[in-house]
Design a protein around this motif. Structure first.
Motif, PDB file in Angstrom:
ATOM      1  N   ALA A 135     -15.506  -9.915  -7.158  1.00  0.00           N
ATOM      2  CA  ALA A 135     -15.810  -8.399  -6.888  1.00  0.00           C
ATOM      3  C   ALA A 135     -14.986  -7.637  -8.061  1.00  0.00           C
ATOM      4  CB  ALA A 135     -16.235  -7.729  -5.722  1.00  0.00           C
ATOM      5  N   ALA A 136     -13.593  -7.893  -7.808  1.00  0.00           N
ATOM      6  CA  ALA A 136     -12.640  -7.250  -8.342  1.00  0.00           C
ATOM      7  C   ALA A 136     -12.778  -7.243 -10.086  1.00  0.00           C
ATOM      8  CB  ALA A 136     -11.405  -7.478  -7.923  1.00  0.00           C
ATOM      9  N   LEU A 137     -12.757  -8.476 -10.216  1.00  0.00           N
ATOM     10  CA  LEU A 137     -12.867  -8.897 -11.695  1.00  0.00           C
ATOM     11  C   LEU A 137     -14.194  -8.303 -12.363  1.00  0.00           C
ATOM     12  CD1 LEU A 137     -11.695 -12.813 -11.447  1.00  0.00           C
ATOM     13  CD2 LEU A 137     -10.563 -10.546 -12.269  1.00  0.00           C
ATOM     14  N   ASP A 138     -15.292  -8.201 -11.687  1.00  0.00           N
ATOM     15  CA  ASP A 138     -16.493  -7.597 -12.075  1.00  0.00           C
ATOM     16  C   ASP A 138     -16.497  -6.220 -12.315  1.00  0.00           C
ATOM     17  OD1 ASP A 138     -17.567 -10.354 -12.196  1.00  0.00           O
ATOM     18  OD2 ASP A 138     -18.623  -9.873 -10.357  1.00  0.00           O
ATOM     19  N   HIS A 139     -15.661  -5.480 -11.564  1.00  0.00           N
ATOM     20  CA  HIS A 139     -15.627  -4.061 -11.555  1.00  0.00           C
ATOM     21  C   HIS A 139     -14.615  -3.301 -12.049  1.00  0.00           C
ATOM     22  CE1 HIS A 139     -18.994  -4.702  -8.547  1.00  0.00           C
ATOM     23  NE2 HIS A 139     -19.331  -3.719  -8.970  1.00  0.00           N
ATOM     24  N   PHE A 140     -13.540  -4.284 -12.259  1.00  0.00           N
ATOM     25  CA  PHE A 140     -12.096  -3.500 -12.849  1.00  0.00           C
ATOM     26  C   PHE A 140     -11.497  -4.496 -14.117  1.00  0.00           C
ATOM     27  CE2 PHE A 140     -12.098  -2.459  -8.348  1.00  0.00           C
ATOM     28  CZ  PHE A 140     -12.014  -1.156  -8.445  1.00  0.00           C
ATOM     29  N   ARG A 178       0.933  -1.301  -0.046  1.00  0.00           N
ATOM     30  CA  ARG A 178       0.008  -0.024  -0.033  1.00  0.00           C
ATOM     31  C   ARG A 178       0.748   1.248   0.001  1.00  0.00           C
ATOM     32  NH1 ARG A 178      -2.361   3.626  -0.567  1.00  0.00           N
ATOM     33  NH2 ARG A 178      -4.328   4.498   0.380  1.00  0.00           N
ATOM     34  N   GLN A 179       1.745   1.101   0.802  1.00  0.00           N
ATOM     35  CA  GLN A 179       2.868   2.387   0.830  1.00  0.00           C
ATOM     36  C   GLN A 179       3.405   2.586  -0.617  1.00  0.00           C
ATOM     37  OE1 GLN A 179       5.784   1.708   3.709  1.00  0.00           O
ATOM     38  NE2 GLN A 179       4.223   1.189   5.381  1.00  0.00           N
ATOM     39  N   ALA A 180       3.507   1.497  -1.494  1.00  0.00           N
ATOM     40  CA  ALA A 180       4.252   1.880  -2.638  1.00  0.00           C
ATOM     41  C   ALA A 180       3.375   2.269  -3.874  1.00  0.00           C
ATOM     42  CB  ALA A 180       4.854   0.272  -3.242  1.00  0.00           C
ATOM     43  N   VAL A 181       2.267   2.235  -3.723  1.00  0.00           N
ATOM     44  CA  VAL A 181       1.017   3.007  -4.589  1.00  0.00           C
ATOM     45  C   VAL A 181       1.238   4.574  -4.684  1.00  0.00           C
ATOM     46  CG1 VAL A 181      -1.289   3.059  -5.200  1.00  0.00           C
ATOM     47  CG2 VAL A 181      -0.486   1.054  -4.013  1.00  0.00           C
ATOM     48  N   GLN A 182       1.368   4.892  -5.924  1.00  0.00           N
ATOM     49  CA  GLN A 182       1.491   6.259  -6.254  1.00  0.00           C
ATOM     50  C   GLN A 182      -0.033   6.932  -6.648  1.00  0.00           C
ATOM     51  OE1 GLN A 182       3.985   4.767  -8.830  1.00  0.00           O
ATOM     52  NE2 GLN A 182       4.884   4.294  -6.992  1.00  0.00           N
ATOM     53  N   ASP A 183      -0.465   7.866  -6.082  1.00  0.00           N
ATOM     54  CA  ASP A 183      -1.847   8.528  -6.572  1.00  0.00           C
ATOM     55  C   ASP A 183      -2.886   7.503  -6.301  1.00  0.00           C
ATOM     56  OD1 ASP A 183      -0.460  10.882  -7.639  1.00  0.00           O
ATOM     57  OD2 ASP A 183      -0.066   9.765  -9.678  1.00  0.00           O
ATOM     58  N   PRO A 184      -2.825   7.189  -5.029  1.00  0.00           N
ATOM     59  CA  PRO A 184      -3.925   6.215  -4.811  1.00  0.00           C
ATOM     60  C   PRO A 184      -5.267   6.913  -4.673  1.00  0.00           C
ATOM     61  CG  PRO A 184      -2.547   6.834  -2.491  1.00  0.00           C
ATOM     62  CD  PRO A 184      -2.058   7.358  -3.841  1.00  0.00           C
ATOM     63  N   VAL A 185      -6.379   6.120  -5.077  1.00  0.00           N
ATOM     64  CA  VAL A 185      -7.846   6.299  -4.992  1.00  0.00           C
ATOM     65  C   VAL A 185      -8.384   5.392  -4.369  1.00  0.00           C
ATOM     66  CG1 VAL A 185      -9.753   7.327  -6.099  1.00  0.00           C
ATOM     67  CG2 VAL A 185      -7.527   8.075  -6.743  1.00  0.00           C
ATOM     68  N   THR A 186      -9.342   5.414  -3.278  1.00  0.00           N
ATOM     69  CA  THR A 186      -9.975   4.290  -2.666  1.00  0.00           C
ATOM     70  C   THR A 186     -11.553   4.562  -3.311  1.00  0.00           C
ATOM     71  OG1 THR A 186      -8.339   4.298  -0.805  1.00  0.00           O
ATOM     72  CG2 THR A 186     -10.426   3.090  -0.513  1.00  0.00           C
ATOM     73  N   GLN A 187     -11.975   3.486  -3.474  1.00  0.00           N
ATOM     74  CA  GLN A 187     -13.521   3.248  -3.692  1.00  0.00           C
ATOM     75  C   GLN A 187     -13.978   2.213  -2.903  1.00  0.00           C
ATOM     76  OE1 GLN A 187     -15.015   2.204  -7.583  1.00  0.00           O
ATOM     77  NE2 GLN A 187     -12.966   2.572  -8.322  1.00  0.00           N
ATOM     78  N   GLU A 188     -15.243   2.217  -2.304  1.00  0.00           N
ATOM     79  CA  GLU A 188     -15.918   0.880  -1.783  1.00  0.00           C
ATOM     80  C   GLU A 188     -16.809   0.264  -2.816  1.00  0.00           C
ATOM     81  OE1 GLU A 188     -18.820  -0.942   0.079  1.00  0.00           O
ATOM     82  OE2 GLU A 188     -19.413   1.191  -0.204  1.00  0.00           O
ATOM     83  N   ILE A 189     -16.697  -0.963  -2.869  1.00  0.00           N
ATOM     84  CA  ILE A 189     -17.536  -1.827  -3.469  1.00  0.00           C
ATOM     85  C   ILE A 189     -17.961  -3.163  -2.638  1.00  0.00           C
ATOM     86  CG2 ILE A 189     -18.113  -3.057  -5.859  1.00  0.00           C
ATOM     87  CD1 ILE A 189     -15.867  -1.256  -6.923  1.00  0.00           C
ATOM     88  N   ALA A 190     -19.169  -3.168  -2.312  1.00  0.00           N
ATOM     89  CA  ALA A 190     -19.843  -4.408  -1.802  1.00  0.00           C
ATOM     90  C   ALA A 190     -18.874  -4.608  -0.555  1.00  0.00           C
ATOM     91  CB  ALA A 190     -19.389  -5.821  -2.580  1.00  0.00           C
ATOM     92  N   GLY A 191     -18.728  -3.660   0.214  1.00  0.00           N
ATOM     93  CA  GLY A 191     -18.023  -3.417   1.500  1.00  0.00           C
ATOM     94  C   GLY A 191     -16.673  -3.754   1.905  1.00  0.00           C
TER      95      GLY A 191
END
Length: 302
Positions: free
Chosen positions: A88-93, A44-57
């Motif tokens: 859920a990840a495969l369905d939305h990304f 998580r620390q290595a991610v640049q420009d992180p954006v968080t979205q909540e899907i199915a909790g």
């Protein structure tokens, strides 16, 4: 009257827009998955420009690691959570490959705490028939066969996967992607893994990366020396955990490549004294994440 009709139509449209799902993320992304927080911390620390979205909790974090677009998320511990969150990840990304980073129990006596295993295939070893006792032995139902050696009443079985045309495919092993394994092999030799935990507890050996062999996953945390020996003898497994084979089945069903990096936090009951996970889980998680970061850096430019 026309005013109220227009107002009603506007409200209907407003509610429809509010209820509509968010636009799909069409950027090709590498999915990076861990079961619980400490396993994902370094990544998580290595991610640049992180954006968080909540899907199915579930919190999905998009961004980049080096040259690669990624989506990071926690699967949750155990098989159902891993399958649900991965789908859920495969369905939305637009996921191009799935990479699991985390800890595991060591099964192979030739491995030690801190080692990172990148298994070639994974099986769900706790899919069992619990057989009926018959005298001094056990009797399976007429429509079941002993696919592997049993552990008492437990007779491991493969899983049935629904396929097109009402076909059920029977399968035990789910293979990691050969191309991803080849990248892992290239980076393995150049990784210098940590030997000491942050408080200063040091191992008496230098951890290493092992690419190849088998891993198994199931719903139970294992801390039993006899069962550990059975798993090694029966499945020739290097490691066991509670998520990877479920994720592997979802990847297989969706035709998405996957690979898993698992660092030994404990010996699944094979060590002396108390189980070691309380001491080494964060240390092992960071060793796995370190290999994953090197692996991502070595992947071809998308």
């Amino acid at each position: 009257m026309a005013f109220w009709q227009r107002a009603r139509a506007a409200l209907v449209l407003l509610f429809a827009l509010a209820a509509a799902p968010a636009a799909a993320d069409e950027a090709p992304r590498l999915a990076v998955v861990s079961a619980f927080g400490p396993e994902l911390a370094l990544l998580r620390q290595a991610v640049q420009d992180p954006v968080t979205q909540e899907i199915a909790g579930i919190d999905f974090v998009t961004g980049t690691i080096g040259r690669h677009k990624v989506v990071l998320f926690l699967s949750g511990i155990s098989m159902v959570n891993a399958a649900m969150s991965t789908q859920a990840a495969l369905d939305h990304f637009k996921v191009t490959a799935i990479v699991f980073s985390g800890i595991a129990g060591g099964v192979d006596p030739g491995l030690a705490i801190g080692d990172v295993v990148v298994a070639e295939r994974w099986g769900q070893y706790l899919e069992n028939v619990l057989a009926r006792q018959a005298g001094d032995g056990w009797r399976l139902p007429a429509d079941k066969a002993a696919e592997f050696a049993n552990f008492g009443m437990m007779f491991p079985q493969g899983v049935g996967i629904a396929r097109p045309g009402d076909v059920i495919e029977h399968k035990f092993w789910f293979a990691a992607d050969p191309a991803l394994l080849a990248v892992a092999r290239r980076v393995a030799a150049g990784i210098d893994l940590a030997r000491c935990t942050l408080p200063g507890t040091c191992l008496d050996h230098q951890p290493r990366v092992v690419v190849g062999g088998q891993g198994v996953s199931g719903q139970s945390f294992v801390d039993n020396a006899a069962f550990r020996a059975y798993v090694f003898d029966t499945f020739k497994a290097q490691v066991l955990d509670m998520e990877t084979a479920a994720l592997a089945q979802v990847a297989y069903a969706n035709g998405v490549p996957f690979i898993a990096f698992r660092s030994l936090s404990d010996l699944a009951g094979g060590g002396e004294g108390e189980n070691e996970i309380g001491t080494f889980f964060a240390f092992a998680a960071d060793n796995a994440a370190k290999v994953v970061l090197a692996f991502i850096a070595a992947l071809p430019t998308p």
